[in-house]
Design a protein around this motif. Sequence first.
Motif, mmCIF file in Angstrom:
data_model
loop_
_atom_site.group_PDB
_atom_site.id
_atom_site.type_symbol
_atom_site.label_atom_id
_atom_site.label_comp_id
_atom_site.label_asym_id
_atom_site.label_seq_id
_atom_site.Cartn_x
_atom_site.Cartn_y
_atom_site.Cartn_z
ATOM 1 N N SER A 70 47.254 40.747 42.332
ATOM 2 C CA SER A 70 46.067 40.258 42.370
ATOM 3 C C SER A 70 46.700 39.324 40.945
ATOM 4 C CB SER A 70 44.861 41.168 42.181
ATOM 5 O OG SER A 70 43.825 40.373 41.258
ATOM 6 N N ALA A 71 46.747 38.125 41.073
ATOM 7 C CA ALA A 71 46.490 37.544 39.726
ATOM 8 C C ALA A 71 46.831 38.479 38.481
ATOM 9 C CB ALA A 71 46.713 35.914 39.791
ATOM 10 N N TYR A 75 48.572 44.698 40.119
ATOM 11 C CA TYR A 75 48.459 46.101 41.902
ATOM 12 C C TYR A 75 46.831 46.237 41.713
ATOM 13 C CZ TYR A 75 50.798 46.970 45.847
ATOM 14 O OH TYR A 75 50.960 47.214 47.255
ATOM 15 N N VAL A 76 46.109 46.148 42.669
ATOM 16 C CA VAL A 76 45.304 46.801 43.722
ATOM 17 C C VAL A 76 44.743 46.781 45.065
ATOM 18 C CG1 VAL A 76 43.466 45.355 40.942
ATOM 19 C CG2 VAL A 76 43.189 44.632 43.544
ATOM 20 N N GLY A 151 30.843 48.999 46.224
ATOM 21 C CA GLY A 151 30.856 48.949 44.519
ATOM 22 C C GLY A 151 32.422 48.317 44.464
ATOM 23 N N GLN A 152 32.997 48.644 43.268
ATOM 24 C CA GLN A 152 34.802 47.525 42.591
ATOM 25 C C GLN A 152 35.438 47.964 43.902
ATOM 26 O OE1 GLN A 152 36.140 48.247 38.768
ATOM 27 N NE2 GLN A 152 35.687 50.523 38.594
ATOM 28 N N PHE A 153 36.103 47.141 44.197
ATOM 29 C CA PHE A 153 37.567 47.331 44.691
ATOM 30 C C PHE A 153 37.456 47.176 46.139
ATOM 31 C CE2 PHE A 153 38.775 48.678 40.393
ATOM 32 C CZ PHE A 153 39.439 48.004 40.425
ATOM 33 N N SER A 154 36.236 47.048 46.547
ATOM 34 C CA SER A 154 35.815 46.939 48.327
ATOM 35 C C SER A 154 36.054 45.713 49.083
ATOM 36 C CB SER A 154 33.917 47.331 48.600
ATOM 37 O OG SER A 154 33.425 46.632 47.735
#
Length: 154
Positions: A70-71, A75-76, A151-154
């Motif tokens: 991800s810019a 890395y996610v 939540g986050q990263f979904s």
Amino acid sequence: MSITWQNRFAELLAGNHAATGDPVDAGAQLVVVDADGAEVYRQALARHHRAESPDQRLIWIRPLVGGSESADLGYVFNLNMARRRALNWTEGRLEENGDVVLQLESGETATIQPAVGEQLAELQRWDRFTDRLTRQEEAELEQLDADSWHGQFS
């Protein structure tokens, strides 16, 4: 005392087989072959698992899919893609080389072995990614009891 395949399975996922003694230098990958011996799946595995009661012959794991650069964030992983998966096994054994082999109800054979190459690199990216999670989020992932992530990263 001899090691069981279940103990070795846990050691592989945790990275307790690292030559350096540092678990982040090692981990596990899953390789699945069909009844004809053709490889159908290869993926790094997260460092946690959950085994149901022995009579159910079911192990929950988390293959590491859904990772990308991800810019903004580096890395996610999309945690809805890196979902828990079930290994429904009929027989398990420990090979002389330390690999764990599970005969699956589907007729396929799953081998859990030390992660190498791109699978080890992906696991190391996962380790850095999970450093961003809260303790509660990490605990929820490790429970392996949900099929979706909110939540986050979904």
